[in-house]
Motif scaffolding. Structure first.
Motif, PDB file in Angstrom:
ATOM      1  N   SER A   1      -1.572  -9.999   0.945  1.00 49.01           N
ATOM      2  CA  SER A   1      -0.133  -9.737   0.814  1.00 49.01           C
ATOM      3  C   SER A   1       0.229  -8.329   1.297  1.00 49.01           C
ATOM      4  N   LEU A   2      -0.752  -7.409   1.245  1.00 50.39           N
ATOM      5  CA  LEU A   2      -0.463  -6.064   1.752  1.00 50.39           C
ATOM      6  C   LEU A   2      -0.138  -6.123   3.243  1.00 50.39           C
ATOM      7  N   GLU A   3      -0.859  -7.001   3.947  1.00 48.10           N
ATOM      8  CA  GLU A   3      -0.619  -7.158   5.378  1.00 48.10           C
ATOM      9  C   GLU A   3       0.783  -7.713   5.639  1.00 48.10           C
ATOM     10  N   GLN A   4       1.166  -8.712   4.803  1.00 50.11           N
ATOM     11  CA  GLN A   4       2.504  -9.289   4.920  1.00 50.11           C
ATOM     12  C   GLN A   4       3.570  -8.215   4.681  1.00 50.11           C
ATOM     13  N   ILE A   5       3.364  -7.436   3.624  1.00 55.62           N
ATOM     14  CA  ILE A   5       4.341  -6.388   3.315  1.00 55.62           C
ATOM     15  C   ILE A   5       4.409  -5.395   4.467  1.00 55.62           C
ATOM     16  N   GLY A   6       3.227  -5.120   5.061  1.00 53.04           N
ATOM     17  CA  GLY A   6       3.185  -4.184   6.186  1.00 53.04           C
ATOM     18  C   GLY A   6       3.985  -4.674   7.378  1.00 53.04           C
ATOM     19  N   LEU A   7       4.089  -6.012   7.534  1.00 49.68           N
ATOM     20  CA  LEU A   7       4.865  -6.557   8.647  1.00 49.68           C
ATOM     21  C   LEU A   7       6.359  -6.514   8.358  1.00 49.68           C
ATOM     22  N   GLY A   8       6.724  -6.328   7.097  1.00 52.08           N
ATOM     23  CA  GLY A   8       8.130  -6.374   6.712  1.00 52.08           C
ATOM     24  C   GLY A   8       8.918  -5.166   7.206  1.00 52.08           C
ATOM     25  N   PRO A   9      10.199  -5.116   6.851  1.00 46.87           N
ATOM     26  CA  PRO A   9      11.084  -4.076   7.376  1.00 46.87           C
ATOM     27  C   PRO A   9      10.847  -2.708   6.747  1.00 46.87           C
ATOM     28  N   LEU A  10      10.243  -2.670   5.562  1.00 46.83           N
ATOM     29  CA  LEU A  10      10.128  -1.401   4.841  1.00 46.83           C
ATOM     30  C   LEU A  10       8.935  -0.607   5.374  1.00 46.83           C
ATOM     31  N   PRO A  11       9.139   0.692   5.743  1.00 50.34           N
ATOM     32  CA  PRO A  11       8.002   1.504   6.194  1.00 50.34           C
ATOM     33  C   PRO A  11       6.933   1.571   5.098  1.00 50.34           C
ATOM     34  N   LEU A  12       5.672   1.634   5.517  1.00 52.12           N
ATOM     35  CA  LEU A  12       4.581   1.617   4.541  1.00 52.12           C
ATOM     36  C   LEU A  12       4.671   2.790   3.560  1.00 52.12           C
ATOM     37  N   GLU A  13       5.245   3.913   4.038  1.00 50.07           N
ATOM     38  CA  GLU A  13       5.364   5.078   3.153  1.00 50.07           C
ATOM     39  C   GLU A  13       6.230   4.734   1.934  1.00 50.07           C
TER      40      GLU A  13
ATOM     41  N   ILE B   1       9.912  -4.815  -3.928  1.00 47.09           N
ATOM     42  CA  ILE B   1       8.486  -4.521  -4.145  1.00 47.09           C
ATOM     43  C   ILE B   1       8.262  -3.979  -5.545  1.00 47.09           C
ATOM     44  N   LEU B   2       9.176  -3.096  -5.970  1.00 49.49           N
ATOM     45  CA  LEU B   2       9.068  -2.536  -7.315  1.00 49.49           C
ATOM     46  C   LEU B   2       9.109  -3.654  -8.359  1.00 49.49           C
TER      47      LEU B   2
ATOM     48  N   GLY C   1       0.242   6.081   3.181  1.00 48.64           N
ATOM     49  CA  GLY C   1       0.742   5.120   4.171  1.00 48.64           C
ATOM     50  C   GLY C   1      -0.150   5.094   5.400  1.00 48.64           C
ATOM     51  N   ALA C   2      -0.539   6.292   5.882  1.00 42.28           N
ATOM     52  CA  ALA C   2      -1.421   6.357   7.049  1.00 42.28           C
ATOM     53  C   ALA C   2      -2.760   5.683   6.743  1.00 42.28           C
ATOM     54  N   SER C   3      -3.262   5.878   5.522  1.00 37.02           N
ATOM     55  CA  SER C   3      -4.563   5.283   5.189  1.00 37.02           C
ATOM     56  C   SER C   3      -4.467   3.768   5.099  1.00 37.02           C
TER      57      SER C   3
END
Lengths: 221, 254
Positions: free
Chosen positions: A79-91, A7-8, A213-215
């Motif tokens: 793409s944010l939604e896709q990333i959210g489905l991925g293995p990495l916690p949103l935080e 992501i970085l 992350g919560a937001s």
């Protein structure tokens, strides 16, 4: 860790690809600062006295203006939604994105700051502390900004709201950032102010990704 | 692992859940309202009499000291209301209960009002005693930040169309803003500033004469009763407005 780095790398690639956008916030920084000698008058003594404050306020506003790049585009194209489905916690996603945001916004500001400080006639003795204070302070700006950017995702007229939410929380950074530089110029130790900046950075590194992350989770519903 | 605190917590939370039913809450609000309203009126009459007439003047500040009876309770309420708002927000986030969100929403404008009263009376008091309307000392600045936090919180509620999402976004912001509360409380100890340090709630007990402490506490009680009264009123309005919007939506979608 690999997902974090991915992501970085992706965000850095996006920032570099839109080189103009990154340069724009530095350009804004420079233009805002050149307004002050025109508005206040070119008296070197006056400029030297207000230089630290002017630099910090301009840095605050430049970071504020770049915050919409943090999540907005990724939210709009999904793409944010896709990333959210991925293995990495949103935080951790937030932390990676904030790091990329700081590298592409905060770091150029720090690099530009000494030149502008000299333009404002700041004593050379203040420059090392200015760099140190900005190195500690600008990551806090990116972290707190991430909370505001995440809270205003997909909100009408989010920009105005973002500044109302974020700027009050920026005030402590401004106060101690300016105090550190002024203390070192007047010969007092800047150490306590720098330590307080560090003490603000440490908890915001942990707490800001949690809140942001919560937001984001809320915005993805 | 001691079971007792958890059992007590569970008991309180089940009791609170009963009141979390909006209908029960509305009935309770109707029953409490006359009591808190008359308590508020009575405390204000007695408190203002002591504050403006029956308390001694200060040997240095003369009559100006009477601003204290308006200023100090407002400052306490500004902090207290934010703490209550943040607690309600946390409860709303954890248990997803709309009534907790609504009470936080209802409390925010009242808290902002108290903060504004605190800032304005502080300026009016500062002018004759410090010789300036405003100084950028730590206490004044952090209270001003508190005022902006209230405004941002209220603006965030307005920004979302969906009340459920608005509630959660606003709750996150309220919790982030909690970092400001200890800064306000201890700003007078951490920085050597113009604003005086705490003189009522200290470890050595109140450092203020009983003849001035009595009207101060009466006024604090009056402010608290005022807050409870207005909060009940606003909460009722919020619940009814929420019901009205649900009904309107139901009629629009046959």
């Amino acid at each position: 860790m690999r997902a974090f780095l991915a992501i970085l790398r992706r965000d850095m690639a996006v920032a570099l690809a839109q080189g103009a956008a990154t340069l724009l916030s530095v350009a804004f920084f420079v233009v805002t600062i050149t307004l002050f000698p025109l508005g206040v008058g070119p008296d070197p003594a006056t400029l030297a006295r207000i230089s630290s404050g002017v630099l910090w306020v301009a840095a605050l506003l430049s970071v504020l203006l770049s915050l919409d790049r943090l999540f907005q585009a990724d939210h709009e194209d999904g793409s944010l939604e896709q990333i959210g489905l991925g293995p990495l916690p949103l935080e951790l996603v937030v932390l990676a994105k904030v790091l990329a945001h700081w590298l592409s916004t905060g770091l150029p500001l720090i690099l530009a700051a000494p030149v502008l400080a000299l333009l404002l006639n700041m004593p050379v003795s203040g420059l090392p502390v200015l760099l140190l204070a900005m190195a500690l302070g600008t990551p806090i700006l990116s972290l707190i900004g991430a909370i505001g950017a995440a809270l205003t995702l997909g909100v009408r007229r989010g920009g105005v709201l973002l500044s109302l939410i974020v700027l009050p929380l920026y005030i402590p950074v401004l106060i101690f950032g300016v105090a550190a530089v002024d203390a070192s110029i007047s010969g007092l130790g800047a150490r306590p102010h720098l330590l307080i900046l560090a003490a603000m950075l440490a908890p915001s590194l942990v707490l800001a990704p949690l809140a942001a992350g919560a937001s984001i989770r809320l915005a993805l519903e | 692992m001691s079971g007792l605190p958890w059992a007590a917590l569970a008991a309180t939370s089940s009791a609170m859940h009963r009141f979390a039913n909006p209908t029960v809450a509305l009935r309770l609000a109707d029953r409490l309202m006359p009591w808190s309203a008359s308590l508020c009126a009575g405390l204000f009459v007695v408190g203002l009499y002591y504050a403006l007439v029956a308390s001694p003047i200060d040997y240095q500040q003369r009559d100006t000291v009477r601003i204290m009876y308006v200023h100090v309770p407002a400052a306490w309420m500004a902090l207290g209301v934010y703490a209550m708002m943040a607690t309600a927000s946390a409860v709303g986030l954890v248990w997803k209960h709309p009534l907790a969100d609504l009470s936080a929403k209802a409390a925010a404008p009242i808290g902002a009002g108290f903060t504004l009263i605190c800032l304005v009376t502080g300026a009016l008091w500062g002018q004759p005693t410090w010789g300036t309307w405003w100084v950028w000392d730590a206490r004044l600045t952090s209270v001003l930040i508190l005022f902006f936090l209230y405004l941002g919180y209220m603006a965030l509620w307005q920004a979302y169309d969906d009340p459920g999402r608005a509630a959660r976004a606003a709750a996150i912001l309220a919790l982030v803003g909690v970092v400001n509360l200890p800064v306000i409380k201890f700003s007078v100890d951490w920085w050597n500033t113009l604003h005086q340090p705490a003189s009522v709630f200290t470890l050595q007990g109140p450092k203020i004469d009983p003849s001035m402490l009595k009207p101060l506490m009466l006024m604090a009680g009056a402010y608290l009763a005022f807050f409870v009264t207005v909060l009940i009123y606003r909460l009722k309005a919020e619940i009814l407005a929420r019901r009205a919007s649900v009904l309107r939506r139901a009629r629009a979608e046959p």
